[in-house]
Design an enzyme around this catalytic site. Structure first.
Site, mmCIF file in Angstrom:
data_model
loop_
_atom_site.group_PDB
_atom_site.id
_atom_site.type_symbol
_atom_site.label_atom_id
_atom_site.label_comp_id
_atom_site.label_asym_id
_atom_site.label_seq_id
_atom_site.Cartn_x
_atom_site.Cartn_y
_atom_site.Cartn_z
ATOM 1 N N CYS A 48 -7.256 -0.457 -3.106
ATOM 2 C CA CYS A 48 -7.851 0.862 -3.359
ATOM 3 C C CYS A 48 -7.239 1.448 -4.621
ATOM 4 O O CYS A 48 -6.025 1.494 -4.763
ATOM 5 C CB CYS A 48 -7.620 1.791 -2.166
ATOM 6 S SG CYS A 48 -8.426 3.397 -2.398
ATOM 7 N N CYS A 50 -7.724 4.614 -5.672
ATOM 8 C CA CYS A 50 -7.733 6.084 -5.665
ATOM 9 C C CYS A 50 -6.354 6.631 -6.007
ATOM 10 O O CYS A 50 -5.374 5.902 -6.044
ATOM 11 C CB CYS A 50 -8.243 6.632 -4.332
ATOM 12 S SG CYS A 50 -6.983 6.799 -3.049
ATOM 13 N N CYS A 53 -3.767 7.006 -2.222
ATOM 14 C CA CYS A 53 -3.123 5.950 -1.437
ATOM 15 C C CYS A 53 -1.791 5.562 -2.076
ATOM 16 O O CYS A 53 -1.690 5.449 -3.296
ATOM 17 C CB CYS A 53 -4.010 4.710 -1.365
ATOM 18 S SG CYS A 53 -5.455 4.876 -0.322
HETATM 19 ZN ZN LIG Z 1 -7.170 5.039 -1.690
#
Ligand SMILES: [Zn+2]
Ligand SMILES: [Zn+2]
Length: 193
Positions: A48, A50, A53
Site C-alpha cells: 500500500c 498511502c 499505513c
Molecule cells: Zn495504506
C-alpha cells in the site's frame, strides 16, 4: 540505486503456506516489546502506497494484510499501545516507544469493519500469505516521491507479476460501492440473489 519498494519485496517474495495457522507480531522495542497474537493467516496481503499505513524507514510501500479482529489479541505490553488518530476510520494502534503500528482496527460503520490490518513482517513466524498486488500506488507521490519515478516503480511492481492500482482493486472498490449503496438505499440489504 533504485529506491526500496519494501524489504520483503526487494529481497524476493517468499510464497506463503495455505495451512499456516497465524503467528505473533512484535514491535521494534528491545525491552518489553508489544506482542500481538494473530490466530489466522492474513488475506488480501498487499503493498500500500498511502500516507497512513506504517512502513519501514526508507520504503516506498507498506505491506499490509487483513485478519478477522476476533483473532487478534495483544499478549504482551498492551500498556505501550495508543491510538495514533482516533478520527481516522482505521484506528492504528501504535507502540509509543518505537512507533511501530501493531494493528489497525475499525470501530465505525465501514465496509471493512470486522477486519484488523496488520504487517506480517513484524513476525518471525514463516508461512504468512505473500503480498500479491499494490494499491494506492500514485499516493507515494504524496509522501514526497518524485512523479518522474512512477514508471519505474510501476514496472518493478508489474515485474513481480502484480497488478497495480491507484486506489483499490476492483473487488475492493465494488465492495465499498455496494456498502455505500446499501446505506443510501440504492440497493437493498441483503442483495437479491
Ligand atoms: Zn495504506
Ligand atoms: Zn515498541
Amino acid at each position: 540505486m533504485a529506491p526500496s519498494l519494501h524489504p520483503i519485496v526487494d529481497n524476493g517474495i517468499v510464497q506463503g503456506d495455505d495451512s499456516f495457522p497465524g503467528g505473533t507480531l512484535q514491535c521494534y522495542c528491545t525491552n518489553n516489546p508489544v506482542q500481538v497474537k494473530v490466530g489466522k493467516n492474513v488475506v488480501q496481503n498487499h503493498a500500500c502506497g498511502c500516507t497512513k499505513c506504517w512502513k519501514p524507514q526508507g520504503s516506498l510501500f507498506s505491506i499490509v494484510g487483513a485478519v478477522p479482529r476476533t483473532l487478534v489479541e495483544v499478549t504482551a505490553n498492551a500498556n505501550k499501545l495508543y491510538v495514533l488518530d482516533a478520527s481516522m476510520p482505521v484506528q492504528r494502534n501504535v507502540c509509543k516507544e518505537c512507533g511501530v503500528h501493531m494493528f489497525g482496527r475499525i470501530e465505525e460503520d465501514h465496509p471493512f469493519k470486522g477486519f484488523d490490518f496488520v504487517h506480517v513482517e513484524l513476525s518471525s513466524d514463516k508461512g504468512w500469505q505473500a503480498p500479491f498486488y499494490a494499491s494506492y500506488v500514485s499516493s507515494i507521490i504524496e509522501s514526497g516521491f518524485h512523479p518522474a519515478g512512477m514508471d519505474d516503480v510501476r514496472s518493478r511492481l508489474k515485474a513481480l507479476g502484480w497488478e497495480t492500482f491507484d486506489v483499490t482493486p476492483p473487488q475492493m472498490s465494488d465492495r465499498i460501492a455496494t456498502w455505500r449503496a446499501q446505506r443510501s438505499g440504492a440497493l437493498p440489504t441483503p442483495l437479491p440473489a
